[in-house]
Scaffold this active site. Structure first.
Site, PDB file in Angstrom:
ATOM      1  CB  SER A   1      35.125  46.333  34.753  1.00  0.00           C
ATOM      2  OG  SER A   1      34.445  45.105  34.579  1.00  0.00           O
TER       3      SER A   1
ATOM      4  CB  SER B   1      34.507  43.023  36.883  1.00  0.00           C
ATOM      5  OG  SER B   1      35.815  43.307  36.457  1.00  0.00           O
TER       6      SER B   1
ATOM      7  CE  LYS C   1      31.029  45.367  33.188  1.00  0.00           C
ATOM      8  NZ  LYS C   1      31.893  44.317  33.793  1.00  0.00           N
TER       9      LYS C   1
END
Length: 473
Positions: free
Chosen positions: A156, A180, A81
């Site tokens: 996320s 997330s 990420k």
């Protein structure tokens, strides 16, 4: 032979270890997939092809020199990420308000997985500072759902989930501070495991006063998730008989499972689950009952002060982020609004919220203890259109910044109604898994995926993986 992206992560790992596939072949194959499909999906913000091939060649050289001393994930391609530092690669944090400079060193999660042998292909799309349940920002195109590109892949860890679901990666690590991992896994039809607090220290953050965030796997199966968890929690997976991979195929015992639609957000943001969410829950119930488990209704009582306390703790880090005053206008409306509120709160208000959340954890865990596992839908709604949360023009544009709407509170409310069963699991520090048991079309793989969430007591990661495997995932 099957295409490399069609192999399970475990099968690819075994082929790499046995020398049937070289690390350079694997890296080149997945880089080719990214080049072909990322322009539509927006899963990657940065692709580090040159660095990846250099590291893949080093992995091949290592295998030639010491074939009997290979790390667990030797040569496996994956990505991180864009909230996580990878040495010599820019970390944007999904924010146009920051200077985008290459990281000096690897973050703890990256260092852990590189030690396990992985080859990083780049950085995946995230929301600004990881704050939202959708992966759209002012830095790069939004991450889209491979099953319906007009839809969001969640957040996320949305870019990572999209990449795994589209076969751009065999599996990926995510981080989860309020859903997330589980939200994008459910949106993209993956298995997503949030480990319990403390199991994977490398996923934790110093700027996380409530200790909400933990790293975990996004994978196409429970077996692949178990393989990654062994790398993320090496102290638990060091001995063969204790590894998650060695236990995932074991039949779990008959379990008492409580079924609930109760949410701590209901008092502040009343919501009605869509029929597709209820269909997924029913599918999950039928699969679990067929597997021999006993299900009963679970009425969970939540304190109505939860939403304010969670929001206070969740947004505290963005208030402390170092952003030049002249660049704050480049923040997304939601980030800017919650940053201002966080800065206006007194330390006493934050401490009061943290104390409440600790009591909430004790009360909730005591209620959950009446059952072996808790079952609920993973999401209350089908994956939302790109731009839906932000009120973006034409449901898809987010670029340039001028197109973004400014209703931060409406955006936040939509997120809480979309994923009302996620954040309280982080507050409680418990393990949870999402399993893609249902599709909105007429058959698996048709339409949009919808899943269930199972929440277990501390230390139940292996059990959750076993149940997912038992149900065929």
């Amino acid at each position: 032979m099957a295409e490399l992206h069609d192999l399970s992560a475990l099968a690819l790992r075994d082929s790499l270890r046995q020398g049937e596939v070289s690390s350079t072949e694997a890296a080149a194959h997945f880089l080719g997939r990214i080049e072909q499909h990322n322009p539509l999906l927006g899963a990657f913000v940065t692709v580090t092809a040159e660095q990846a091939m250099e590291h893949a060649r080093a992995a091949d050289s290592h295998r030639t020199r010491t074939p009997d001393e290979l790390p667990l994930l030797h040569g496996m391609p994956l990505a991180f990420k864009d909230l996580t530092d990878v040495a010599e690669v820019v970390t944007t944090h999904g924010s146009a308000a920051l200077d985008h400079k290459p990281a000096v060193s690897d973050g703890p999660l990256v260092a852990l997985l590189k030690e396990a042998g992985v080859v990083s292909l780049g950085k995946t799309q995230v929301p600004e500072f990881g704050l939202t349940a959708y992966s759209e920002n002012r830095v790069a195109p939004p991450s889209r759902n491979p099953h319906a590109p007009s839809r969001s892949s969640g957040g996320s860890s949305g870019g990572s989930a999209a990449a795994v679901a589209a076969g751009l990666l065999p599996f990926a690590p995510g981080t989860d501070g309020g859903g997330s991992i589980r939200i994008p896994a459910a949106a993209c039809g993956l298995v997503g495991l949030k480990p319990g607090r403390g199991l994977v220290p490398a996923g934790e953050s110093l700027g996380d006063p409530a200790r909400l965030v933990v790293a975990g796997p996004l994978a196409r199966s429970a077996t692949d998730a178990a393989l990654m968890l062994d790398a993320l929690a090496p102290s638990s997976g060091s001995a063969q008989d204790r590894s998650y991979l060695s236990r995932v195929d074991q039949e779990p015992p008959p379990l008492r499972i409580g079924v609930t639609l109760d949410s701590p957000w209901s008092g502040t943001f009343p919501f009605t689950p869509e029929q597709e969410a209820l269909d997924a829950l029913r599918s999950g119930q039928e699969l679990l009952e067929h597997a021999g488990h006993s299900l009963s209704e679970a009425g969970i009582r939540y304190d109505n002060r939860y939403p304010d306390a969670f929001t206070t703790a969740w947004t505290a880090p963005v208030g402390a982020a170092r952003i030049s005053p002249h660049r704050e206008a480049l923040l997304a409306p939601l980030t800017r609004t919650f940053r201002r509120r966080a800065q206006q709160r007194s330390p006493a208000k934050l401490n009061e919220a943290l104390a409440f959340l600790r009591q909430f954890q004790r009360d909730t865990v005591a209620q959950y203890a009446q059952w072996d596992l808790l079952l609920m839908p993973a999401l209350a709604q089908v994956p939302r259109p790109v731009g839906w949360f932000t009120g973006t023009a034409h449901g898809g544009g987010h670029w340039p910044a001028a197109q973004w709407a400014g209703d931060a509170d409406g955006d936040y409310r939509k997120q809480c109604e979309f994923a009302p069963w996620s954040s309280m699991v982080n507050v409680c520090g418990l393990p949870a898994i999402t399993i893609p048991v249902h599709w909105t079309g007429d058959a698996p793989g048709l339409g949009l995926p919808m899943g269930i969430q199972l929440v277990g007591p501390m230390g139940s990661e292996a059990l959750l993986l076993q149940v997912a495997r038992q149900l065929g995932y």
